[in-house]
Write a protein that holds these residues in place. Structure first.
Motif, PDB file in Angstrom:
ATOM      1  N   GLU A  35      -9.398  72.680  67.698  1.00  0.00           N
ATOM      2  CA  GLU A  35     -10.272  72.924  68.840  1.00  0.00           C
ATOM      3  C   GLU A  35      -9.793  74.158  69.614  1.00  0.00           C
ATOM      4  O   GLU A  35     -10.589  75.003  70.024  1.00  0.00           O
ATOM      5  CB  GLU A  35     -10.252  71.696  69.741  1.00  0.00           C
ATOM      6  N   GLN A  36      -8.464  74.260  69.770  1.00  0.00           N
ATOM      7  CA  GLN A  36      -7.887  75.385  70.499  1.00  0.00           C
ATOM      8  C   GLN A  36      -8.195  76.719  69.787  1.00  0.00           C
ATOM      9  O   GLN A  36      -8.547  77.705  70.422  1.00  0.00           O
ATOM     10  CB  GLN A  36      -6.376  75.190  70.601  1.00  0.00           C
ATOM     11  N   ARG A  37      -8.087  76.678  68.473  1.00  0.00           N
ATOM     12  CA  ARG A  37      -8.371  77.909  67.716  1.00  0.00           C
ATOM     13  C   ARG A  37      -9.837  78.311  67.866  1.00  0.00           C
ATOM     14  O   ARG A  37     -10.159  79.487  68.030  1.00  0.00           O
ATOM     15  CB  ARG A  37      -8.068  77.701  66.227  1.00  0.00           C
ATOM     16  N   ILE A  38     -10.717  77.303  67.815  1.00  0.00           N
ATOM     17  CA  ILE A  38     -12.155  77.593  67.937  1.00  0.00           C
ATOM     18  C   ILE A  38     -12.452  78.163  69.321  1.00  0.00           C
ATOM     19  O   ILE A  38     -13.163  79.156  69.481  1.00  0.00           O
ATOM     20  CB  ILE A  38     -12.978  76.304  67.683  1.00  0.00           C
ATOM     21  N   ALA A  85      -5.430  75.715  56.024  1.00  0.00           N
ATOM     22  CA  ALA A  85      -6.884  75.503  55.943  1.00  0.00           C
ATOM     23  C   ALA A  85      -7.604  76.777  56.398  1.00  0.00           C
ATOM     24  O   ALA A  85      -8.621  77.167  55.827  1.00  0.00           O
ATOM     25  CB  ALA A  85      -7.297  74.315  56.799  1.00  0.00           C
ATOM     26  N   TYR A  86      -7.061  77.435  57.415  1.00  0.00           N
ATOM     27  CA  TYR A  86      -7.645  78.696  57.888  1.00  0.00           C
ATOM     28  C   TYR A  86      -7.507  79.792  56.847  1.00  0.00           C
ATOM     29  O   TYR A  86      -8.427  80.568  56.616  1.00  0.00           O
ATOM     30  CB  TYR A  86      -6.993  79.139  59.203  1.00  0.00           C
ATOM     31  N   GLY A  94     -14.620  76.722  52.854  1.00  0.00           N
ATOM     32  CA  GLY A  94     -15.371  76.287  54.027  1.00  0.00           C
ATOM     33  C   GLY A  94     -14.524  76.304  55.294  1.00  0.00           C
ATOM     34  O   GLY A  94     -13.296  76.383  55.236  1.00  0.00           O
ATOM     35  N   PHE A  95     -15.186  76.240  56.457  1.00  0.00           N
ATOM     36  CA  PHE A  95     -14.468  76.246  57.726  1.00  0.00           C
ATOM     37  C   PHE A  95     -13.691  74.934  57.880  1.00  0.00           C
ATOM     38  O   PHE A  95     -14.197  73.880  57.498  1.00  0.00           O
ATOM     39  CB  PHE A  95     -15.471  76.427  58.877  1.00  0.00           C
ATOM     40  N   PRO A  96     -12.463  74.997  58.407  1.00  0.00           N
ATOM     41  CA  PRO A  96     -11.668  73.759  58.568  1.00  0.00           C
ATOM     42  C   PRO A  96     -12.428  72.703  59.361  1.00  0.00           C
ATOM     43  O   PRO A  96     -13.113  73.035  60.323  1.00  0.00           O
ATOM     44  CB  PRO A  96     -10.437  74.236  59.336  1.00  0.00           C
TER      45      PRO A  96
END
Ligand SMILES: [Zn+2]
Length: 374
Positions: A35-38, A85-86, A94-96
């Motif tokens: 969530e923080q990365r997004i 995953a990134y 696909g996106f994590p």
């Protein structure tokens, strides 16, 4: 060389509750870090990397003291997993995704937080958990991964460093060609054959039966009956997997003991499914090929078997050669002429007088191809 050793562990209900809680906390950290990365990307058009997130762990622990229930290196490992995953996403995957309980099943320890004792695995904050050491751990333990599978069983998997492994190759005195198939698991160039083990076929039949039952339950409702059916399917799957690896290990050991050079066909998916559709005609004898799913299990089985065989051979100085599967069942192993035969023909009959089992003929050809390469 790295090698993994996997064992079932038997936590008491109390220990299991702690393990579950640790797994839950790891999952929360994973999802929060995602969530923080997004958020960072949306607001700042910047991507956080592993190090920036790992640096925040001490502060996160002060804010959420419950996180101290989890080993620090395990938490770092969770962030590394997200980082990987990134990286996969950046190279086209696909996106994590945010992880649900079902999709987050394991924790990896590096150097600290555990100790392997004689019959117990000592885990920090959990205690001494009973472990079934079905075979000894070899080499130096580098990491430990604890996994809860879909049937709720726990496993400990040690990744060990066996050191540089340079086994001298054995001189080739005995060699064999092997043909992998559906009706028999394998046929050797000396005319011997190994069927699929009976208990394995029975487990496959049970799996198919349980899958039919599960499919008959309405999908949209999460009823207790459906959940129960799902668990039964997972258990049957596990049984099939375990029996299969056991069979593969034993068979590989047998071949590696008996032969100095082993030649097999390179697996080629199209080739395999073609032979699969051919043997569908032999009714009743093989439950395995009756459904597409079970066929895919067999397919994965050949792959796994060859991996294990290669691994066993490498540590015994045995040569393993893969050859092109084209025409191995059509060429006559005695005179070399092409004798076209349908997929259903189980016998090889040639004008030169050779009449043998189709797979035996193929195994002889496979051996000859290997000899020309070896
Ligand atoms: Zn011939």
């Amino acid at each position: 060389m790295r090698k993994s050793f996997r064992y079932r562990i038997y936590p008491t209900p109390k220990q299991e509750a702690v393990l579950e809680e640790q797994l839950r906390l790891c999952r929360l950290v994973y999802n929060a870090a995602l969530e923080q990365r997004i958020w960072f990307w949306k607001k700042r058009k910047l991507t956080l990397n592993y190090y920036s997130q790992a640096n925040e762990l001490p502060a996160a622990k002060r804010e959420h003291p419950e996180l101290t229930l989890v080993n620090s290196q395990v938490l770092q490992g969770v962030l590394q997993r997200l980082d990987q995953a990134y990286q996969r996403f950046f190279s086209g995957a696909g996106f994590p995704r945010f992880k649900s309980r079902d999709r987050f099943r394991s924790m990896t320890f590096t150097q600290t937080g555990y100790k392997l004792l004689e019959r117990k695995l000592k885990l920090a904050r959990v205690g001494e958990v009973r472990i079934k050491l079905s075979r000894p751990v070899e080499g130096e333990i580098k990491t430990l991964t604890l996994t809860r599978n879909s049937s709720g069983h726990w496993y400990a998997s040690f990744s060990c460093d066996l050191g540089p492994n340079q086994v001298p190759m054995r001189p080739v005195e005995a060699e064999v060609g092997i043909d992998l198939g559906l009706l028999k698991f394998l046929t050797c160039s000396d005319g011997s054959m190994v069927p699929n083990p009976r208990h394995f076929r029975e487990s496959l039949a049970r799996l198919a039966e349980r899958q039919r039952k599960l499919a008959s339950k309405p999908k949209r409702k999460r009823t207790r009956n459906r959940e129960k059916a799902k668990l039964l399917v997972a258990k049957a799957h596990e049984k099939v997997r375990n029996q299969r690896s056991d069979f593969h290990f034993k068979l590989s050991n047998y071949l590696v003991r008996g032969y100095d050079r082993i030649v097999h066909e390179n697996l080629n998916i199209r080739n395999m499914s073609k032979s699969a559709s051919g043997t569908l005609e032999a009714p009743g004898t093989q439950v395995a090929q009756k459904s597409g799913l079970n066929k895919s299990i067999l397919d994965a089985g050949w792959r796994q078997f060859l991996e294990i065989l290669r691994f066993k051979a490498e540590s015994a100085g045995v040569e393993v050669i893969g050859v092109d599967p084209r025409n191995t069942s059509q060429i006559c192993s005695s005179c070399g002429s092409l004798t076209r035969k349908g997929l259903r023909e189980r016998e090889h009959r040639c004008g030169c007088g050779l009449e043998i089992d189709r797979d035996w003929n193929a195994a002889k050809n496979i051996l000859r191809l290997g000899q020309s390469l070896g």
